[in-house]
Design a protein around this motif. Structure first.
Motif, PDB file in Angstrom:
ATOM      1  N   SER A  63     171.279  16.896  70.782  1.00 37.84           N
ATOM      2  CA  SER A  63     171.293  15.434  70.708  1.00 37.84           C
ATOM      3  C   SER A  63     170.775  14.855  72.014  1.00 37.84           C
ATOM      4  N   GLU A  64     170.052  13.756  71.892  1.00 39.36           N
ATOM      5  CA  GLU A  64     169.425  13.134  73.057  1.00 39.36           C
ATOM      6  C   GLU A  64     169.450  11.618  72.879  1.00 39.36           C
ATOM      7  N   SER A 108     170.474  11.182  78.377  1.00 40.39           N
ATOM      8  CA  SER A 108     171.669  12.001  78.175  1.00 40.39           C
ATOM      9  C   SER A 108     171.350  13.042  77.100  1.00 40.39           C
ATOM     10  N   ILE A 109     171.522  14.331  77.449  1.00 39.83           N
ATOM     11  CA  ILE A 109     171.181  15.429  76.545  1.00 39.83           C
ATOM     12  C   ILE A 109     172.382  16.345  76.394  1.00 39.83           C
ATOM     13  N   ASN A 110     172.691  16.694  75.152  1.00 40.68           N
ATOM     14  CA  ASN A 110     173.780  17.630  74.868  1.00 40.68           C
ATOM     15  C   ASN A 110     173.273  18.712  73.926  1.00 40.68           C
ATOM     16  N   ILE A 111     173.555  19.978  74.273  1.00 41.75           N
ATOM     17  CA  ILE A 111     173.148  21.116  73.450  1.00 41.75           C
ATOM     18  C   ILE A 111     174.376  21.986  73.194  1.00 41.75           C
ATOM     19  N   LYS A 138     174.871  20.174  79.149  1.00 43.08           N
ATOM     20  CA  LYS A 138     174.856  18.711  79.266  1.00 43.08           C
ATOM     21  C   LYS A 138     173.956  18.315  80.430  1.00 43.08           C
ATOM     22  N   LYS A 139     173.094  17.354  80.180  1.00 41.49           N
ATOM     23  CA  LYS A 139     172.189  16.866  81.214  1.00 41.49           C
ATOM     24  C   LYS A 139     172.194  15.340  81.179  1.00 41.49           C
ATOM     25  N   ASN A 140     172.364  14.720  82.345  1.00 39.33           N
ATOM     26  CA  ASN A 140     172.344  13.265  82.470  1.00 39.33           C
ATOM     27  C   ASN A 140     171.560  12.896  83.725  1.00 39.33           C
ATOM     28  N   ASN A 163     164.428  21.761  83.160  1.00 37.73           N
ATOM     29  CA  ASN A 163     164.564  20.375  83.617  1.00 37.73           C
ATOM     30  C   ASN A 163     163.237  19.630  83.458  1.00 37.73           C
ATOM     31  N   PRO A 164     163.268  18.296  83.515  1.00 34.90           N
ATOM     32  CA  PRO A 164     162.029  17.525  83.366  1.00 34.90           C
ATOM     33  C   PRO A 164     161.068  17.751  84.528  1.00 34.90           C
ATOM     34  N   THR A 165     159.816  17.501  84.241  1.00 33.77           N
ATOM     35  CA  THR A 165     158.763  17.473  85.259  1.00 33.77           C
ATOM     36  C   THR A 165     158.373  16.020  85.499  1.00 33.77           C
TER      37      THR A 165
END
Length: 879
Positions: free
Chosen positions: A530-531, A560-563, A586-588, A644-646
């Motif tokens: 989910s994003e 906000s990313i949840n896997i 989890k990434k925020n 992670n993002p670039t």
């Protein structure tokens, strides 16, 4: 497939749709008479390009409108009846008369009076007519984007979105359907300014091929988007605008095509405008067959056998693989909607979309291998090392791997919009929402046999049943506000919320020979991704003097990313004992994305453009999910939940020249990114594993040249060239204890891409188009890509007074469009060649129900230095 089978397929797949579209056309049919007339001023002089609207007093369905020609004359067909005739022209008063139309003929001249005084009027405030006609050039440059009109692209007639994109300047399409801009494949696709389920979940070429070329009005190429756009897509944005006609009354077109390899399509664009209502229906379907071939030659490079840890396969290997994949399937799509002008200040629109495709695939790979085996043993004092305890021998193997599968995809989308004007000074609020779903189900049966030629025995006989299920639900909500300030300035602000929930299920069931089935849990996973992204932006555009214009913007995005990843993992030291595993990621993060656009008018329609933006490349859901693919046991892809993002900083300096015969747009660009997402490759147990990782940096710089030249009225040329340099460096090792698994990224050099199109107008109704491209070789971080070229041919003949068009095209005349790569790492070398589809040809026919200029009577907007009057992401609108 013989001719009878092709005709049978075309009939089966499209006959029903033909009846539906024909019924729709007949429903609007009405006996009409041809009338003519003229518009003159008080001195009886003709008034050219005046708008003449006929409003039927009894039935608004029969209303219509047209424009006068340069001699002030007009012609159109009307149903007999009583009409109010409204005449409007710039610098003239609006005129309204009533006439009874009973039979064909000339209704005479209508006279209109000039305005009392025009000396104090500003042109941008005049109530006028916005005229939309076919562009004389297929390519044009605006402040923040370039637009491509595929209507003059003869080669893509009867084709699909992938065919159209192969001809768009600054865009490249690989043989496998991968789209890139200036060499970067991180392209953000939009449909009518929004992400769309038309393009599915990681569908690749299948999704591009499901959108017919005849439904595409234009393609907007945005290489350096402003802050109004979402910040994702470091390569830029491709905004696909689908057709929604603005002609009065009922009009439309139907296009059917048949080709080889067997391909059939039938697509329709129907539009109906009545008073304050505008309806549109686009739909169609077709069948397509495709064959792709591949060749791979892989050599493992173990120079010190004792350096291989125990968990690696104790042999070296040379493998030559020949593969052929056959695909066939059908696709259908339907889009319908309406726009209703509630008042002069309020307008609403609603549209819905359905799309499905069903593909069958049969892939056969044949391997000829030579294995160099050594009897191995372990050093009892060092469990992580091996020792050589026997002679090294070679054995020749023959393997076959046959994969037969099916993939079904169904997508829906519902869009709503509200446009609300505030006051009389040009303030506008745009509110829109979109709900999208996409479901994909796949089944695959893989049969693998391995025969030892040296020992004359069968070593392996496996059957794998693979099931994949994925589903996504997406919601997008937007609100935009525009505030004109004076004649040359505008303030814009807005917010956007995106929510995506993707569910992936992957299951493999394997049997060995005739033994009972058992489950390979290490290839089984259940994932929920989910994003949510909240974006807020503000930007201001204005002019200093008459020549210098600027636009400054700032965008903030909170992600906000949840896997949640569930799988059963093999217990180390066992062969069939598994334990359940669960991973949560989890990434925020919140980031800011500024943009600056500057332009200077050099006169004679020449402009100098300078811009800057900061972009983000968020990992795709597929790259974050850690399950492994199982399609090829020599090549595995595994996601990385730590990805992670670039972030990228992008600069452009462009120059635009435009006159009657030439348009020329050279652009210098420079891009720099950190924590680049590279694909790390390593060898384990005789197979090559690929995993995305954040490592290294990438720099791109170059000169992008796009232009058109019309040397004669019968000859048009379009040239696109990208001359670029690149540097990609880095180093990564997934297994630090083993130096043989280390990859050093190093890709530095200079390359170029060329595309050259020529269109020859043989006479008023017959045109021929020749398209060619050349992509030079390039050494990237992981691959040495070889050069590739291709030539396409198309012809178009207009019949039935412009109501019909016959088209014929051949794609890849010399069958040369093949992708070739060479990989060289510390562990292996590999030569790969792949052709996604062979030479193809198609014959198409288009019938238009009604023709005439597109007109839309509305107040002409104030001049906007950015040439945009709309608050949606497509930023389209009258100039």
């Amino acid at each position: 497939m013989n001719q009878t089978e092709i005709i049978h397929l075309f009939t089966k797949k499209t006959l029903g749709l033909t009846f539906v579209l024909s019924a729709a056309a007949l429903a609007f049919a009405q006996d009409k008479v041809g009338i003519s007339g003229s518009i003159v001023n008080k001195d009886n002089m003709p008034v050219p390009y005046a708008s003449v609207t006929f409003s039927n007093k009894a039935n608004k369905l029969f209303s219509d409108a047209t424009l006068t020609d340069e001699k002030g004359q007009y012609k159109l067909d009307l149903a007999p009846g009583n009409y109010d005739i409204t005449v409007e022209a710039i610098d003239y008063k609006k005129s309204l008369v009533n006439k009874q139309i009973t039979s064909a003929g000339n209704i005479g001249a209508l006279s209109i009076e000039p305005e009392k005084s025009t000396t104090n009027l500003k042109t941008q405030d005049i109530q006028g007519v916005v005229i939309t006609a076919q562009a004389t050039k297929p390519y044009k440059v605006e402040l923040d984007k370039k637009t491509y009109d595929p209507s003059q692209d003869i080669v893509s007639k009867g084709g699909n979105l992938q065919d159209v994109l192969t001809n768009v300047p600054s865009v490249s399409v690989d043989t496998d359907g991968t789209v890139s801009m200036r060499g970067n494949s991180n392209v953000k696709f939009l449909i009518n300014g929004k992400p769309s389920s038309l393009l599915g979940i990681d569908d690749g070429a299948n999704a591009l091929q499901s959108i017919p070329a005849d439904q595409i009005e234009r393609v907007e190429v945005i290489t350096n988007p402003s802050s109004k756009f979402e910040a994702s897509g470091t390569a830029g944005i491709l905004n696909i605008i689908l057709k929604k006609d603005k002609k009065m009354g009922f009009n439309g077109s139907v296009t059917g095509s048949v080709g080889y390899l067997p391909r059939t399509n039938l697509n329709a664009n129907l539009n109906w405008r009545k008073g304050n209502w505008t309806w549109h229906v686009n739909g169609g379907g077709g069948y397509q067959k495709n064959e792709s071939t591949s060749k791979n030659s892989t050599i493992q490079k173990f120079t010190d056998i004792n350096s291989i840890p125990l968990n690696s396969f104790p042999y070296t290997q040379t493998s030559i693989q020949d593969g052929k994949t056959k695909r066939e399937g059908d696709n259908y799509n339907l889009t319908a909607g309406f726009t209703h002008d509630i008042s002069d200040k309020t307008s609403v629109n609603l549209s819905g979309m359905l799309r499905s495709f069903n593909n069958d695939q049969n892939a056969l790979n044949i391997y000829d291998e030579i294995e160099y085996r050594t009897v191995m043993g372990a050093d009892p004092n060092d469990p992580n090392s091996t020792i050589e305890i026997g002679p090294r021998t070679s054995e020749k193997l023959s393997r076959t791997r046959n994969s037969v599968g099916n993939n079904k995809n169904f997508a829906t989308q519902l869009d709503f919009g509200l446009d609300q004007k505030i006051g009389d000074n040009g303030q506008v609020v745009y509110i829109s929402g979109s709900y999208q779903t996409n479901k994909s189900d796949g089944t695959n049966v893989i049969r693998q046999n391995s025969y030892n030629i040296t020992k004359n025995l069968t070593e392996k006989n496996l059957i794998n049943n693979v099931d994949t299920h994925s589903q996504t639900k997406t919601f997008i909500g937007k609100a935009d506000y525009e505030l004109p300030i004076g004649d040359n300035s505008k303030f814009e602000a807005g917010a956007r919320y995106d929510y995506n929930k993707n569910t992936y299920n992957y299951f493999v069931n394997e049997s060995n020979g005739g033994s009972p089935y058992y489950t390979r849990y290490d290839f089984t996973s259940n994932t929920v991704y989910s994003e949510s992204i909240l974006g807020i932006y503000a930007q201001f555009k204005s002019k200093i003097g008459e020549k210098f214009a600027y636009q400054l913007g700032l965008r903030s995005e909170t992600s906000s990313i949840n896997i949640n990843f569930d799988y059963n993992k093999l217990i180390e030291g066992t062969q069939d004992s598994y334990e359940p595993k669960h991973e949560t990621v989890k990434k925020n993060y919140t980031q800011f994305f500024p943009s600056v656009f500057l332009s200077y008018d050099l006169g004679n329609k020449d402009q100098l453009l300078l811009n800057y933006s900061r972009r983000i490349n968020r990992p795709r859901a597929f790259s974050l999910i850690p399950f492994m693919s199982f399609d090829d046991d020599r090549n595995y892809f595994q996601g990385n939940s730590d990805l992670n993002p670039t972030y990228e900083n992008s600069f452009e300096l462009g120059y635009s020249i435009s006159n009657k015969k030439i348009t020329f747009n050279p652009t210098l660009y420079f891009k720099k990114s950190q924590d680049e997402q590279n694909r790390y490759q390593y060898l384990l147990n005789g197979s090559i594993y690929t995993k995305p990782v954040n490592v290294g940096s990438e720099t791109n710089y170059g000169l992008d040249l796009n232009g058109t030249y019309d040397p004669f009225s019968w000859w048009k040329m379009m040239l696109s060239a990208d001359l670029y340099g690149y540097k990609n460096t880095g180093s990564f090792n997934l297994f630090p204890e083993n130096p043989n698994t280390r990859n050093d990224f190093s890709g530095t050099g200079f390359s170029y891409r060329l595309r050259f199109n020529n269109t020859f107008k043989i006479d008023k109704t017959f045109s021929v188009q020749l398209q060619s491209f050349y992509r030079a070789g390039e050494k990237t971080a992981m691959n040495d890509r070889k050069a590739m070229y291709g030539i396409d041919l198309g012809a178009s003949k207009t019949i039935w007074n412009g109501n019909g068009t016959i088209g014929f095209n051949i794609r890849d005349i010399f069958n040369t469009r093949r992708m070739r790569n060479f990989s060289n790492t510390e562990q292996f070398t590999r030569n790969m060649e792949m052709q996604w589809q062979p030479r193809q040809f198609a014959l198409s026919f288009t019938y238009r129900f009604k023709q005439g200029e597109k007109i839309d009577i509305k107040p002409k907007p104030k001049k906007d230095i950015n040439s945009n009057t709309k608050g949606e992401d497509d930023q389209q609108g009258p100039m």
